[in-house]
Design a protein around this motif. Structure first.
Motif, PDB file in Angstrom:
ATOM      1  N   ARG A   1      -2.692   2.139   3.605  1.00 53.84           N
ATOM      2  CA  ARG A   1      -2.407   3.263   2.707  1.00 53.84           C
ATOM      3  C   ARG A   1      -2.058   2.755   1.314  1.00 53.84           C
ATOM      4  O   ARG A   1      -2.506   3.296   0.294  1.00 53.84           O
ATOM      5  CB  ARG A   1      -1.260   4.115   3.262  1.00 53.84           C
ATOM      6  N   LYS A   2      -1.250   1.717   1.272  1.00 54.00           N
ATOM      7  CA  LYS A   2      -0.851   1.144  -0.020  1.00 54.00           C
ATOM      8  C   LYS A   2      -2.057   0.641  -0.791  1.00 54.00           C
ATOM      9  O   LYS A   2      -2.208   0.931  -1.983  1.00 54.00           O
ATOM     10  CB  LYS A   2       0.133   0.003   0.210  1.00 54.00           C
TER      11      LYS A   2
ATOM     12  N   VAL B   1      -1.949   8.383  -1.007  1.00 56.65           N
ATOM     13  CA  VAL B   1      -1.125   8.040   0.157  1.00 56.65           C
ATOM     14  C   VAL B   1      -0.714   9.309   0.900  1.00 56.65           C
ATOM     15  O   VAL B   1      -0.716   9.352   2.144  1.00 56.65           O
ATOM     16  CB  VAL B   1       0.100   7.228  -0.282  1.00 56.65           C
TER      17      VAL B   1
ATOM     18  N   TYR C   1      -1.512  10.303   4.783  1.00 56.45           N
ATOM     19  CA  TYR C   1      -0.437  10.632   5.719  1.00 56.45           C
ATOM     20  C   TYR C   1      -0.732  11.928   6.462  1.00 56.45           C
ATOM     21  O   TYR C   1      -0.257  12.138   7.575  1.00 56.45           O
ATOM     22  CB  TYR C   1       0.883  10.781   4.969  1.00 56.45           C
TER      23      TYR C   1
ATOM     24  N   GLU D   1       5.427   7.138   0.141  1.00 54.85           N
ATOM     25  CA  GLU D   1       5.944   6.552   1.379  1.00 54.85           C
ATOM     26  C   GLU D   1       7.364   7.027   1.666  1.00 54.85           C
ATOM     27  O   GLU D   1       7.786   7.102   2.821  1.00 54.85           O
ATOM     28  CB  GLU D   1       5.899   5.024   1.305  1.00 54.85           C
TER      29      GLU D   1
ATOM     30  N   THR E   1      -2.696   5.080   9.869  1.00 58.19           N
ATOM     31  CA  THR E   1      -1.356   4.747  10.352  1.00 58.19           C
ATOM     32  C   THR E   1      -0.819   3.452   9.755  1.00 58.19           C
ATOM     33  O   THR E   1       0.380   3.207   9.804  1.00 58.19           O
ATOM     34  CB  THR E   1      -1.365   4.624  11.883  1.00 58.19           C
ATOM     35  N   SER E   2      -1.690   2.622   9.189  1.00 58.84           N
ATOM     36  CA  SER E   2      -1.240   1.350   8.624  1.00 58.84           C
ATOM     37  C   SER E   2      -0.673   1.559   7.223  1.00 58.84           C
ATOM     38  O   SER E   2      -1.378   2.010   6.308  1.00 58.84           O
ATOM     39  CB  SER E   2      -2.405   0.358   8.565  1.00 58.84           C
ATOM     40  N   LYS E   3       0.603   1.205   7.037  1.00 61.62           N
ATOM     41  CA  LYS E   3       1.241   1.317   5.720  1.00 61.62           C
ATOM     42  C   LYS E   3       0.519   0.444   4.699  1.00 61.62           C
ATOM     43  O   LYS E   3       0.326   0.843   3.541  1.00 61.62           O
ATOM     44  CB  LYS E   3       2.712   0.928   5.828  1.00 61.62           C
TER      45      LYS E   3
ATOM     46  N   THR F   1      -1.472  11.936  11.141  1.00 59.10           N
ATOM     47  CA  THR F   1      -1.678  10.919  10.114  1.00 59.10           C
ATOM     48  C   THR F   1      -3.073  10.329  10.237  1.00 59.10           C
ATOM     49  O   THR F   1      -3.487   9.905  11.325  1.00 59.10           O
ATOM     50  CB  THR F   1      -0.616   9.807  10.237  1.00 59.10           C
TER      51      THR F   1
ATOM     52  N   GLY G   1       6.939  10.045   3.650  1.00 59.48           N
ATOM     53  CA  GLY G   1       6.510   9.602   4.974  1.00 59.48           C
ATOM     54  C   GLY G   1       5.764  10.662   5.758  1.00 59.48           C
ATOM     55  O   GLY G   1       4.991  11.439   5.202  1.00 59.48           O
TER      56      GLY G   1
END
Length: 556
Positions: free
Chosen positions: A183-184, A121, A125, A164, A178-180, A175, A167
């Motif tokens: 990334r997860k 992650v 980022y 996260e 950009t999608s959380k 980054t 951040g």
């Protein structure tokens, strides 16, 4: 050992793609290759599969030439480079995670899962390159003491949450993802992969972690690229030099992003996937430039090696003005006739001693005829790209073989072109749309006064007089092999390569690829003894022959 030249016309259905390779097999590192165009977007994987089956493992083409931006030439390249960008990104994630947690002290599965997830992650980022160490502290804080009461899945989730929480402060770079949620998913996949790896090897090596993480994050991150770009390339195009018409016409947005090393989901035009280092000038090349050896030090080919010289394309820095090479020291001829995008097509003449091959995207006959006139004037010598001249030809054919422009449309390959240059072989990449090849163009090849000995087609989906194995109706079923459609018979100059299946991408079919090969001896022999071969898949043999790869030898 002597030099060799191979010209591969790849059967990709609609559009065209070709791979040109020059090599002295006895000299390591001598190989030079050019991939020209890539068809429609759906053909990207087909093109890539052909490249990896033809070039040595782990090697991509030195140059990628996009003749113009029509979708059946450039869109396949867009998807191919998106796939490559994604592959480079995933491998970059794997390499960093591998360096962080591979090859050190033994870890518990929970520690490994948390660290891998957190690092993944953090990288997505923006913690990469010079700033990769910025993730160390957060990753190293995920020790056995605070994750071993969890199972590996829970530990990976904690690693994601830790990353996260930092951040956008990671690394200071733009980054990458950009999608959380994306990334997860990538972090959880990396954590699970490394935890599973530890069940077999503890501690795992850097290479083992790298391979496991690279493979694990790829499926989830495919959402960042178009559907046709969701395949692995091994990153073999990351350093390829890009040659195109630049700003003479507005490049499609997906193409521009793909070439620049971005993802389709990229929100910043400044983002470039770390590890992608393609060179692109952003403007059209100069006529007379050489492609095989330009960029090599020194930019002069070894004795007897092939050259690839640019002979048509937009005037650099002049907008949508098309031009054609007219000779060394002679101003290019500006062309105003023909459809605008097509007349922008970049044309190439490959010269290998006394052999010449011509290919030029969708270039109309107005431009081809001007070039033919220049080439036939006393065997007009081509520039070598380094201030010198290639040997002038003493007699016709001034071009020995050529790829018919615009897929065999009536707007290409005029009588003048054929009569001036006197070529022996034509190759047509047809597709299944727009009536290609046109009957009028086939009639010109079939004219008894023409010099063409054979013409080869990647397929033919329309009934055409002179093409013996063409279907009975437009886009109709392919002919069933039999005596009535046998191609190797007297007075038949056409050769459809492959099974002519309308479903071009079908697995297991006999594809219509065409390969022209010539060696140094064949290109330097006395007149009447020079030779080259053209290999195609014969699906329509005579009763005395069998289907399969068939070689036609041409002597001149």
């Amino acid at each position: 050992m002597p030099w060799e030249l191979e010209i591969h016309t790849i059967d990709i259905g609609v559009g065209e793609a070709s791979l040109i390779i020059a090599e002295d097999p006895g000299v390591p590192g001598s190989r030079r290759s050019i991939l020209i165009d890539g068809g429609l977007s759906a053909a990207a994987a087909l093109t890539h599969d052909y490249v990896v089956a033809t070039l040595p493992h782990g090697t991509g083409p030195d140059v990628l030439l996009v003749t113009h931006y029509d979708k059946d030439h450039s869109h396949g390249i867009s998807s191919l480079l998106f796939a490559d960008n994604l592959s480079v990104l995933c491998d970059g994630v794997g390499a960093i995670v591998g360096a962080l947690i591979g090859g050190g002290a033994a870890l518990t599965q929970e520690e490994a899962a948390a660290k891998a997830a957190c690092a993944t992650v953090g990288i997505l980022y923006g913690s990469w390159g010079a700033n990769v160490n910025s993730i160390d502290a957060t990753v190293n804080a995920l020790t056995a003491a605070n994750v071993n009461l969890l199972n590996p899945v829970q530990a990976a989730a904690r690693g994601v949450a830790s990353a996260e929480a930092v951040g956008v402060g990671w690394g200071g770079h733009v980054t990458l993802i950009t999608s959380k949620a994306w990334r997860k998913d990538a972090g959880l996949a990396a954590g699970a992969a490394v935890a599973a790896l530890l069940a077999m090897a503890n501690p795992p090596t850097v290479a083992q972690v790298r391979a496991a993480v690279t493979a694990a994050v790829f499926p989830g991150l495919t959402r960042t690229v178009p559907n046709d770009g969701r395949f692995e390339t091994g990153g073999i195009y990351r350093n390829t030099r890009i040659v195109d018409i630049g700003d003479a016409r507005t490049a499609p947005t997906p193409y521009a992003k793909a070439v620049a090393g971005q993802l389709m989901s990229s929100t910043s035009m400044h983002l470039q996937i770390p590890g992608v280092n393609r060179q692109r000038t952003g403007f059209a090349p100069t006529l007379g430039d050489e492609l095989f050896w330009n960029g090599v030090a020194p930019p002069v080919a070894p004795a007897n090696a092939p050259y690839a010289v640019l002979v048509s394309g937009p005037v650099p820095h002049a907008g949508a003005i098309a031009s054609v090479w007219q000779g060394v020291g002679v101003a290019p001829q500006v062309i105003h006739a023909g459809q605008l995008d097509n007349r922008m097509s970049i044309g190439l003449v490959v010269q290998f001693n006394d052999f010449r091959y011509f290919t030029a995207g969708d270039l109309p006959f107005h431009s081809e005829d001007q070039l033919a006139t220049a080439l036939m004037v006393a065997g007009q010598p081509l520039p070598d790209g380094a201030g010198g001249l290639l040997p002038a030809l003493a007699a016709a054919p001034w071009v020995t073989a050529f790829k018919a422009s615009h897929h065999g449309a009536e707007t290409s390959t005029s009588d003048n072109f054929l009569n001036f240059l006197r070529p022996k072989t034509a190759i047509i990449s047809c597709g299944r749309e727009y009536g290609h090849p046109f009957q009028t163009m086939i009639d010109r090849l079939e004219d008894p006064n023409a010099s063409i000995e054979f013409y080869f087609l990647t397929n033919c989906r329309f009934p055409r007089v002179g093409i013996r194995a063409s279907p009975a109706a437009d886009k109709g079923p392919a002919r069933v092999p039999g005596p009535a459609y046998a191609q190797n018979v007297a007075l038949n100059w056409s050769r459809i390569s492959g099974d002519n299946d309308d479903n071009n991408g079908a697995l297991g079919r006999d594809r219509g690829n065409i390969v022209l090969r010539i060696d140094q001896a064949g290109s330097t022999a006395m007149v009447g003894h020079r030779t080259y071969t053209t290999t195609y898949w014969e699906h329509y043999p005579t009763a005395m022959a069998v289907a399969g790869p068939t070689v036609v030898t041409t002597q001149w």
